[in-house]
Design a protein around this motif. Sequence first.
Motif, PDB file in Angstrom:
ATOM      1  N   GLU A 336       0.866  -1.162   0.000  1.00 22.43           N
ATOM      2  CA  GLU A 336       0.000   0.000   0.000  1.00 22.43           C
ATOM      3  C   GLU A 336       0.913   1.226   0.000  1.00 22.43           C
ATOM      4  O   GLU A 336       1.916   1.254   0.728  1.00 22.43           O
ATOM      5  N   VAL A 337       0.597   2.201  -0.844  1.00 20.59           N
ATOM      6  CA  VAL A 337       1.382   3.436  -0.863  1.00 20.59           C
ATOM      7  C   VAL A 337       0.491   4.567  -0.360  1.00 20.59           C
ATOM      8  O   VAL A 337      -0.644   4.723  -0.819  1.00 20.59           O
ATOM      9  N   LYS A 338       1.005   5.301   0.612  1.00 19.40           N
ATOM     10  CA  LYS A 338       0.247   6.431   1.161  1.00 19.40           C
ATOM     11  C   LYS A 338       0.884   7.741   0.701  1.00 19.40           C
ATOM     12  O   LYS A 338       2.096   7.816   0.564  1.00 19.40           O
ATOM     13  N   LEU A 339       0.038   8.723   0.514  1.00 19.84           N
ATOM     14  CA  LEU A 339       0.526  10.024   0.064  1.00 19.84           C
ATOM     15  C   LEU A 339       0.057  11.116   1.019  1.00 19.84           C
ATOM     16  O   LEU A 339      -1.108  11.171   1.400  1.00 19.84           O
ATOM     17  N   GLU A 348      13.383  12.119   6.079  1.00 18.06           N
ATOM     18  CA  GLU A 348      14.002  11.067   6.891  1.00 18.06           C
ATOM     19  C   GLU A 348      14.768  10.145   5.969  1.00 18.06           C
ATOM     20  O   GLU A 348      14.436  10.009   4.795  1.00 18.06           O
ATOM     21  N   ILE A 349      15.731   9.460   6.524  1.00 14.26           N
ATOM     22  CA  ILE A 349      16.438   8.461   5.726  1.00 14.26           C
ATOM     23  C   ILE A 349      15.754   7.124   5.978  1.00 14.26           C
ATOM     24  O   ILE A 349      15.931   6.480   7.009  1.00 14.26           O
ATOM     25  N   ASP A 350      14.901   6.765   5.048  1.00 17.03           N
ATOM     26  CA  ASP A 350      14.083   5.557   5.202  1.00 17.03           C
ATOM     27  C   ASP A 350      13.676   5.135   3.796  1.00 17.03           C
ATOM     28  O   ASP A 350      12.958   5.852   3.101  1.00 17.03           O
ATOM     29  N   ALA A 351      14.161   3.970   3.379  1.00 18.88           N
ATOM     30  CA  ALA A 351      13.900   3.518   2.009  1.00 18.88           C
ATOM     31  C   ALA A 351      12.409   3.366   1.725  1.00 18.88           C
ATOM     32  O   ALA A 351      11.986   3.399   0.575  1.00 18.88           O
ATOM     33  N   ASN A 352      11.628   3.178   2.772  1.00 19.52           N
ATOM     34  CA  ASN A 352      10.186   3.016   2.578  1.00 19.52           C
ATOM     35  C   ASN A 352       9.452   4.345   2.469  1.00 19.52           C
ATOM     36  O   ASN A 352       8.227   4.368   2.370  1.00 19.52           O
ATOM     37  N   LYS A 353      10.205   5.442   2.546  1.00 21.27           N
ATOM     38  CA  LYS A 353       9.580   6.748   2.388  1.00 21.27           C
ATOM     39  C   LYS A 353      10.324   7.541   1.323  1.00 21.27           C
ATOM     40  O   LYS A 353      11.548   7.441   1.211  1.00 21.27           O
ATOM     41  N   ALA A 354       9.541   8.259   0.538  1.00 26.16           N
ATOM     42  CA  ALA A 354      10.170   9.163  -0.433  1.00 26.16           C
ATOM     43  C   ALA A 354       9.691  10.571  -0.115  1.00 26.16           C
ATOM     44  O   ALA A 354       8.489  10.800   0.051  1.00 26.16           O
ATOM     45  N   PHE A 438       5.670  10.089   0.157  1.00 26.40           N
ATOM     46  CA  PHE A 438       5.126   8.779  -0.227  1.00 26.40           C
ATOM     47  C   PHE A 438       5.640   7.748   0.766  1.00 26.40           C
ATOM     48  O   PHE A 438       6.838   7.724   1.072  1.00 26.40           O
ATOM     49  N   GLU A 439       4.754   6.906   1.215  1.00 25.02           N
ATOM     50  CA  GLU A 439       5.146   5.939   2.229  1.00 25.02           C
ATOM     51  C   GLU A 439       4.688   4.565   1.777  1.00 25.02           C
ATOM     52  O   GLU A 439       3.529   4.374   1.395  1.00 25.02           O
TER      53      GLU A 439
END
Lengths: 443, 443
Positions: A336-339, A348-354, A438-439
């Motif tokens: 699931e992608v959240k916006l 943040e440095i988190d590959a699951n977040k853009a 984007f998460e």
Amino acid sequence: MLPLQQFQDFIKQHQLFAKDDKILVAVSGGKDSVLMLHLFKAIGVNVGVAHCNFNLRADEAQRDENFVKMLAVSLDLPFYITHFDTKKYAAENKISTQMAARDLRYNWFEELRIKENYDYIALAQHQNDAIETILINLTRGTGISGLHGILPKRDKLIRPLLCLTRQQINEAIDNNNLDFVEDSSNLSTNYTRNKLRLQVIPHLQEINPNLEKTFAENIARFADVEEFLAIQVKKLSAKLLNKRGDGIYIPLDELLKLQPQKLLLFELLKPFGFSESTIEDISNSLKSLSGTHFFSASHQAIINRNDLVIVAKDSNEHFNQFIHPSTKNILFGKHEVKLSFSTEIKFEIDANKAFVNADKLIFPLVLRNWQNGDKFIPLGMRHPKKVSDFFIDEKVPLHLKSSTPILINGNGDLVWIAGMRQDNRYKLTTATKKVAIFELEKY
Amino acid sequence: MLPLQQFQDFIKQHQLFAKDDKILVAVSGGKDSVLMLHLFKAIGVNVGVAHCNFNLRADEAQRDENFVKMLAVSLDLPFYITHFDTKKYAAENKISTQMAARDLRYNWFEELRIKENYDYIALAQHQNDAIETILINLTRGTGISGLHGILPKRDKLIRPLLCLTRQQINEAIDNNNLDFVEDSSNLSTNYTRNKLRLQVIPHLQEINPNLEKTFAENIARFADVEEFLAIQVKKLSAKLLNKRGDGIYIPLDELLKLQPQKLLLFELLKPFGFSESTIEDISNSLKSLSGTHFFSASHQAIINRNDLVIVAKDSNEHFNQFIHPSTKNILFGKHEVKLSFSTEIKFEIDANKAFVNADKLIFPLVLRNWQNGDKFIPLGMRHPKKVSDFFIDEKVPLHLKSSTPILINGNGDLVWIAGMRQDNRYKLTTATKKVAIFELEKY
């Protein structure tokens, strides 16, 4: 005398076919189908004769074929024959010979029906077959749908001989001196049926000599209950299942109100192939945290905020999903992608977040699978790189490659390989006024 | 080891009783009830032991009684015993010994439960008993309600041993060296059950070695369907059954919309005792002429204009029914009286109609049964006559006397013996301005 009245009454009662319909009669050559053919002929219905040679017992199969052909000719009826390599089909499809024969004959009957312009296919099951079917279902495990026995009519199949018991058929054959063959190709006479027929049902008949009539009445009652349930579930489905985009959304508060919950959840989710034990899990998880998920062979169910969301497995991986500024979340396969948006410029440095420079986005964006030829400029780099090379460098296994969501800007630029790396062109800069976040959530 | 976990899980799952409840355990002395008692004791429930001596097999019955008494004493539990003259009770009530024993024990258990302040009565039926019950019901004929088998909880009866199969019980008895008596008083072991147990079920177990588990799952599914039907029918009843005065009115157009009609009509009318074949008649008659009627042992159903009206048989014969000027028709036992008015002064010679001088009527009128002391002046006469004498002169049989509607004016005058004679004082005269026409219909 043939039991014509019973036969005609039953056809009328169950509206099996209309006066001028053409009926394709399946005739094995055994007592049941032979009697049925004579009954059709006697009441003046327009019929043709279909016979399958399964090539399972060579000599007998040929004898049966010859017999049925002669019978059709003597009654002046069209005759249709086919020959199957049943064993080969069974081996190829990894199914039992019996299942193979079943598949082959039903498929051929239906093809023949359409080609030769018949309205219905008549099969010669009788009341004792129906009792056996119910006892088999009960013994192996069933719900209400296993109790209607054999239906008199289903799609293009009709079973007018359900008006008679085996004994009545035997008597009619004897009294009218009808010729028949011992039914070597009676494929329904398998181990289980034989056991019930010879060792179980006779004892039940000692308890109730009118067992067939009683079961016919039982069946009618059960079929009514089944129909009622189906009607109610259909109404409930129309009310609760909301199709939105790629998913079917069912409000959790409505599901929690259902009574009995497990039954209705099972019936509502039946089209999506969830097993009974999975339904039980879902039923016990309706108050669980958002994100809890369940799988059937073809679908997944996800507890998603206030809804249970049903999505075809992978169905949403194989086409583009559009993201509008108003989109809050989007399902993509098992992801699931959240916006969300922010005017505070941070990341943040988190590959699951853009953290994307929203000023550069051209809506609608697209979320899709990786395609051959995709390129991007990995964050921190200056030159474009093939996504396939990136996957290789990152040692991404094949199955993840094809299921990774790729975010594409309206101008065609790749913005984010979700869960891995975003594009350098869309990173935040000192000039950025608004951030699109984007998460990625994985289930 | 005793199967404590299974026992406790089942009690919890089906919410059989609360932690501090007192349970009266029915113990015959056979394996099933002995194991159940040990299980209750082991999990620390507050129990008492109840044993019935049916005096059916003298020596054995006494042996069983002694055994259960010793068992209760050794476990330090209260012991309750009763002795029945089962054969005498059976003869007096013209029922089988088995039915008699059943009646006697259930009645005594309930009396004892109340007197000694127990919350529930525990009976030792197990999964195989449940399978037998379903097969018996199917064989004898049943609807969905015959498929839940034996319920774990019904009113004050609980059956916690339904968590176990006969084999599991035998194993628990063996493994724990529990003492028991061969169950001479096992009254459920009748001819039919024995046949199923010994001659039918073993064959089903050859087809499915986990038959008990499968049936337990079947039962749970069927019970859910039954519950669903019950919930929906309850809603439907609340919506469609309108109590007005002495009758229950059900709009015909709503009944015609029901689907499946026969099932739902049967369920809706179940409380009124109509047989399945009568329901079928009613279902086929919903478009019939007003006045078509049907009977159960306790009620009648009448097609009445736009409604199906249900009235308790005779219930409305035993009290006064009021007639207002606006009343169009009124049901009275097997009769219906209709009222209309006319300003055209005319009459017919028809005992089932009364043409009454409306100017003299004082509303509300009353329709009631004949009462001792009723007098009237028969049409054409000058002097009062006792209604009882009139009935004698007219040779009216006793049962008709009590069911004949009598119309009484607001001032107490008898106006009409419906279907027989009207009162001379209320006949039409040349001065009459308005006629009240009463019309009797018999069902």
